[in-house]
Design an enzyme around this catalytic site. Sequence first.
Site, PDB file in Angstrom:
ATOM      1  N   CYS A   1       0.869  -1.177   0.000  1.00 42.08           N
ATOM      2  CA  CYS A   1       0.000   0.000   0.000  1.00 42.08           C
ATOM      3  C   CYS A   1       0.902   1.221   0.000  1.00 42.08           C
ATOM      4  O   CYS A   1       1.330   1.690   1.051  1.00 42.08           O
ATOM      5  CB  CYS A   1      -0.927  -0.004   1.221  1.00 42.08           C
ATOM      6  SG  CYS A   1      -1.978   1.468   1.327  1.00 42.08           S
TER       7      CYS A   1
ATOM      8  N   CYS B   1      -3.533   0.536   6.567  1.00 41.51           N
ATOM      9  CA  CYS B   1      -2.439  -0.323   6.110  1.00 41.51           C
ATOM     10  C   CYS B   1      -1.091   0.023   6.743  1.00 41.51           C
ATOM     11  O   CYS B   1      -0.381  -0.855   7.242  1.00 41.51           O
ATOM     12  CB  CYS B   1      -2.320  -0.261   4.595  1.00 41.51           C
ATOM     13  SG  CYS B   1      -3.832  -0.716   3.726  1.00 41.51           S
TER      14      CYS B   1
ATOM     15  N   GLU C   1      -0.919  -4.119  -4.848  1.00 41.39           N
ATOM     16  CA  GLU C   1      -1.448  -2.807  -4.454  1.00 41.39           C
ATOM     17  C   GLU C   1      -2.951  -2.704  -4.694  1.00 41.39           C
ATOM     18  O   GLU C   1      -3.491  -3.218  -5.676  1.00 41.39           O
ATOM     19  CB  GLU C   1      -0.731  -1.719  -5.269  1.00 41.39           C
ATOM     20  CG  GLU C   1      -1.178  -0.306  -5.007  1.00 41.39           C
ATOM     21  CD  GLU C   1      -0.584   0.297  -3.743  1.00 41.39           C
ATOM     22  OE1 GLU C   1      -1.332   0.977  -3.018  1.00 41.39           O
ATOM     23  OE2 GLU C   1       0.622   0.097  -3.500  1.00 41.39           O
TER      24      GLU C   1
ATOM     25  N   ARG D   1      -5.601  -4.008  -3.164  1.00 39.45           N
ATOM     26  CA  ARG D   1      -6.297  -5.301  -3.200  1.00 39.45           C
ATOM     27  C   ARG D   1      -6.177  -5.961  -4.572  1.00 39.45           C
ATOM     28  O   ARG D   1      -7.084  -6.644  -5.043  1.00 39.45           O
ATOM     29  CB  ARG D   1      -7.772  -5.153  -2.810  1.00 39.45           C
ATOM     30  CG  ARG D   1      -7.974  -4.697  -1.373  1.00 39.45           C
ATOM     31  CD  ARG D   1      -9.430  -4.745  -0.985  1.00 39.45           C
ATOM     32  NE  ARG D   1      -9.628  -4.256   0.389  1.00 39.45           N
ATOM     33  CZ  ARG D   1     -10.807  -4.163   0.986  1.00 39.45           C
ATOM     34  NH1 ARG D   1     -11.899  -4.534   0.335  1.00 39.45           N
ATOM     35  NH2 ARG D   1     -10.910  -3.709   2.220  1.00 39.45           N
TER      36      ARG D   1
ATOM     37  N   ASP E   1     -12.129  -7.946  -4.029  1.00 39.79           N
ATOM     38  CA  ASP E   1     -10.727  -8.200  -3.713  1.00 39.79           C
ATOM     39  C   ASP E   1     -10.144  -9.074  -4.826  1.00 39.79           C
ATOM     40  O   ASP E   1     -10.598 -10.189  -5.052  1.00 39.79           O
ATOM     41  CB  ASP E   1     -10.628  -8.914  -2.358  1.00 39.79           C
ATOM     42  CG  ASP E   1      -9.216  -8.933  -1.795  1.00 39.79           C
ATOM     43  OD1 ASP E   1      -8.256  -8.856  -2.580  1.00 39.79           O
ATOM     44  OD2 ASP E   1      -9.071  -9.045  -0.556  1.00 39.79           O
TER      45      ASP E   1
ATOM     46  N   ARG F   1      -6.846  -9.919  -4.990  1.00 41.29           N
ATOM     47  CA  ARG F   1      -5.547 -10.452  -4.587  1.00 41.29           C
ATOM     48  C   ARG F   1      -5.488 -11.979  -4.697  1.00 41.29           C
ATOM     49  O   ARG F   1      -6.503 -12.661  -4.612  1.00 41.29           O
ATOM     50  CB  ARG F   1      -5.230 -10.043  -3.147  1.00 41.29           C
ATOM     51  CG  ARG F   1      -4.908  -8.571  -2.987  1.00 41.29           C
ATOM     52  CD  ARG F   1      -4.714  -8.188  -1.530  1.00 41.29           C
ATOM     53  NE  ARG F   1      -5.967  -8.297  -0.772  1.00 41.29           N
ATOM     54  CZ  ARG F   1      -6.079  -8.008   0.527  1.00 41.29           C
ATOM     55  NH1 ARG F   1      -5.018  -7.621   1.202  1.00 41.29           N
ATOM     56  NH2 ARG F   1      -7.246  -8.111   1.127  1.00 41.29           N
TER      57      ARG F   1
END
Length: 364
Positions: A224, A237, A262, A264, A296, A298
């Site tokens: 982040c 974060c 970055e 999510r 999300d 990720r």
Amino acid sequence: MRKINDINITVDEQVSRIYTDLRLGIPVVIQTDEAYLVAPVETLNQKRFDFIRSWLEELTLVISSQRANTLKMSSYDKSLARIKVPADRNLEWLKAVADPSKDLTFGIKGPFVQMRGGDTIVENLGLLLSKSVELLPAILSANLKTSKMKIDNLNFIEIEDLISFFEKEPITREVISARLPTETAKSGKLHVFRPDLAGPEHYAMEYGEIDRNDPVLVRIHSACFTGDVLGSLKCDCGAQLGEAMNQINQNGSGILLYLNQEGRGIGLANKMRAYALQDEGFDTVEANHRLGFEDDERNFQIGASILKELKITSIRLMTNNPRKIQLLEENGVKVVKRLALKVDENEFNAHYLGIKATKSGHLL
């Protein structure tokens, strides 16, 4: 001068080349029984769009179902919507349909003529490619079966190869490690990991002497820039990162994984687009959906891969995210205990933290 007649290019290397082309706005070709041109809307320039338009009459704009919903469109193809590009629409229109940051400045975009039925595997893969390089999930697609457009200089890939690429488990390999004393870890050691597949490097900070026979204290932290580096007050974060490092240091040993995912997983540019939408009154999840992304994006398989590379399979995890625990365990890392990682809220991130709890299931 000696010529090299054949250098074998792997599928992973092919996709890496395709990623670079997409970031530059260069179309690529996906080969099934027929050939399809796929171009990213965000980075496509006027000259290339005019060239494509001059050779191809039937163009399709493909957006994700999340973005379609914000445009009051039905998603007949489940995860995406296909829009016929009218002959009188220009590149500015394409970008306005793709980018919600233009919703207030670009007037009525419709009516839309949608396509439905038939196989959408090429379009789905095109959107996945676009998201993989942190571009808006919007592509221009066209069947090349009746076109005489020369495509010899474009990267192409067989659809079976592209499918197999995305089905692979992400594997990371350690490139190098070296001692790195820090304020919170005088005996710290930094490991740099590089994925076998296309993608950014990730890092693991090792604190103290780790006993791999016992569950290791671990924090998996997604990058982040705004919070970790600039000290943003819009999220928690940076505060979580600092608290995690302090707790690992107090424990005497542990691992901090720093994954370059970055926003999510949507990238910094799209994260800033989401912030702009939040200024218009949308919450974090709503902003992501308006951009065309999931809540999300990720991939925590990467974290599991790194831990296994470090010979760590049992951990005590500092997290407020139950889904992170689930995904790690599904990928061979046993989470023996969850340790809450709570930090103070402020006037700027209170609403953000509330949405994390109510919509994303975080335990705050």
